[in-house]
Design an enzyme around this catalytic site. Structure first.
Site, PDB file in Angstrom:
ATOM      1  N   HIS A   4      56.995  42.362  68.675  1.00  0.00           N
ATOM      2  CA  HIS A   4      55.740  42.952  69.161  1.00  0.00           C
ATOM      3  C   HIS A   4      54.563  42.056  68.799  1.00  0.00           C
ATOM      4  O   HIS A   4      54.641  41.213  67.891  1.00  0.00           O
ATOM      5  CB  HIS A   4      55.543  44.341  68.532  1.00  0.00           C
ATOM      6  CG  HIS A   4      55.526  44.298  67.029  1.00  0.00           C
ATOM      7  ND1 HIS A   4      54.451  43.851  66.302  1.00  0.00           N
ATOM      8  CD2 HIS A   4      56.494  44.596  66.122  1.00  0.00           C
ATOM      9  CE1 HIS A   4      54.724  43.894  65.017  1.00  0.00           C
ATOM     10  NE2 HIS A   4      55.970  44.343  64.864  1.00  0.00           N
TER      11      HIS A   4
ATOM     12  N   ASP B 125      60.140  41.753  63.542  1.00  0.00           N
ATOM     13  CA  ASP B 125      60.507  40.553  62.782  1.00  0.00           C
ATOM     14  C   ASP B 125      61.904  40.715  62.172  1.00  0.00           C
ATOM     15  O   ASP B 125      62.674  39.766  62.115  1.00  0.00           O
ATOM     16  CB  ASP B 125      59.467  40.218  61.693  1.00  0.00           C
ATOM     17  CG  ASP B 125      59.171  41.365  60.737  1.00  0.00           C
ATOM     18  OD1 ASP B 125      59.778  42.444  60.870  1.00  0.00           O
ATOM     19  OD2 ASP B 125      58.318  41.193  59.853  1.00  0.00           O
TER      20      ASP B 125
END
Length: 465
Positions: A84, A366
């Site tokens: 994102h 991540d």
């Protein structure tokens, strides 16, 4: 999927430093040293530069290597895994004013994008989209005048509008991956259940698709941050994750500079050091840093750039040690097998002539991208910045239509030959890509060799040797 969050306290936001690798492959430590050898000294880490890379602030158009191939090759499929975009912190530093960031989308405010206004209009109309269960209740774009925790910012939206535009110019305009009248079945779209990943996916798709039509958008919800779908039961993966967290902890405890900084910051804020550490201050500080807002102050003093640098540098050192110690690598192999296996199966089907799901988008975190990079053997890659993208391209050889090849790109750089399964191929082949079979046999077989196993189930349930 809580248990797959890789010790959020540290891993959430750091970058992978570049490991020095010598051309001749010799281990620099094994030679007697008289003069320091400049090539083999680890490069000094510049925490401020690394933090700027991590922020990924939209600026000049970037160069990218996506879509490069000899002219007789035909692009047949593209798989994209994104992190994102820029988000508001997930943690607040206790007793400080939270960073004053506006999450309303205002096209006249920087950073902006020529299509931002149209994006907002279009998102407001999206009632026809097919979305899995809980996704349909999430907002389609960020809209709070003071961002909520973890909310995508305007910067984050713009980062993915740019990603989509860049990929469209290459894959749609140049390589005609999708026709103007594309069908829903040509896409496979999946996102975790956070508004920031849903909104990042929509921003990228809005600028990428030849015509963004809500009726043809079918977004699936992935409950697990490592996208393990129905194959999440893996005790050994959890075992390696715990070992990795122990490694992290012991590195942190040894770092006296870091401890001093935490003590100092805790005094400024007026809370116990332990509580400050638990609030993961780097997450908040990166937000101040990326948005150019001055660090917080109290009556006692201010958190400053020195505090930030020491914590950031520790993260980078942690990342470097993590590469060397291999515990994370073992975790990563088991964590990402389900996702890589799905990718390999889909690429094989397309190579056999199936015309469905030729464009795939996974919108993730991540903690999704980082283990994928590690499992593929791409050790030189930096930790996933905001709006990072990892792309798998599938190509058909026009001269030998039965032969298929893949390229792998990370943030626009070609990393195909950094992968463990294609390092050697590079030396022998004139073609600038990797045979699909090499990737498939890595995913189906070679991933498990290190566990002395022949299958995912076996590797997951067997004690490490």
């Amino acid at each position: 999927g809580r248990q797959y969050k890789v010790s959020v306290l540290y891993l959430s936001v750091h970058l992978i430093p570049v490991n020095p690798v010598r051309e001749d492959g010799l281990n620099p430590k094994s030679r007697k040293r008289i003069m320091p050898d400049l090539l083999t000294e680890p490069p000094a880490i510049d925490p401020v530069y690394e933090a700027q890379v991590y922020c990924n602030i939209p600026s000049i158009a970037e160069r990218s290597m996506e879509g490069h191939a000899p002219h007789y090759f035909k692009l047949v499929s593209v798989h994209v895994l994104i992190r994102h975009g820029d988000r508001y912190p997930l943690y607040a530093i206790p007793k400080t004013k939270r960073p004053d960031i506006d999450c309303m989308l205002v096209p006249s405010r920087k950073p902006s994008h020529p299509q931002l206004e149209a994006f907002i209009k279009h998102m407001s109309k999206g009632s026809a989209a097919q979305m899995d269960g809980s996704l349909s209740s999430l907002p389609r774009f960020p809209s709070h005048s003071l961002c909520e925790m973890g909310e995508l910012t305007q910067t984050g939206v713009v980062q993915h509008l740019r990603n989509g535009q860049l990929l469209r110019e290459i894959y749609i305009n140049k390589h005609k991956l999708l026709p103007a009248d594309w069908a829903a079945k040509q896409l496979y779209l999946e996102t975790t259940g956070k508004s920031r990943t849903l909104q990042s996916a929509l921003a990228l798709l809005y600028t990428f698709l030849p015509d963004f039509d809500w009726k043809k958008i079918n977004l699936r919800h992935q409950w697990s941050t490592i996208f393990c779908s129905g194959s999440c039961d893996c005790p050994m993966r959890n075992h390696y994750l715990e070992e990795e967290q122990r490694r992290q902890y012991s590195l942190r405890v040894k770092n006296n500079d870091l401890e001093k900084i935490y003590v100092d910051m805790a005094k400024i804020v007026g809370i116990p050091t332990r509580q400050l550490r638990a609030s993961n201050p780097i997450d908040s500080l990166l937000c101040y840093f990326c948005h150019n807002v001055s660090f917080p102050c109290t009556k006692t003093g201010c958190i400053d750039m020195e505090h930030f640098k020491v914590i950031k540098r520790h993260q980078l050192e942690d990342e470097r040690e993590r590469q060397e110690k291999k515990l994370y690598f073992l975790y990563a192999l088991l964590a990402t097998h389900p996702l890589l296996n799905q990718t390999a199966n889909r690429l094989q089907r397309i190579a056999e002539g199936k015309k469905e799901e030729v464009f795939v988008l996974y919108s993730a975190h991540d903690v999704t991208l980082s283990p994928v990079l590690s499992a593929l053997g791409i050790t030189e890659a930096r930790f996933p910045r905001f709006a990072a993208r990892l792309v798998f391209e599938l190509w058909q050889d026009g001269k030998r239509p039965k032969e298929h090849f893949i390229r792998i790109l990370y943030n626009g750089a070609d990393v195909t030959f950094q992968t463990s399964f294609c390092k050697d191929h590079y030396k022998r082949s004139s073609k600038p890509m990797c045979p699909l079979e090499k990737f498939v046999s890595f995913v189906k077989r070679d991933m498990f060799l290190i566990f002395n196993s022949t299958s995912y189930y076996d590797a997951c349930h067997r004690r490490a040797l």
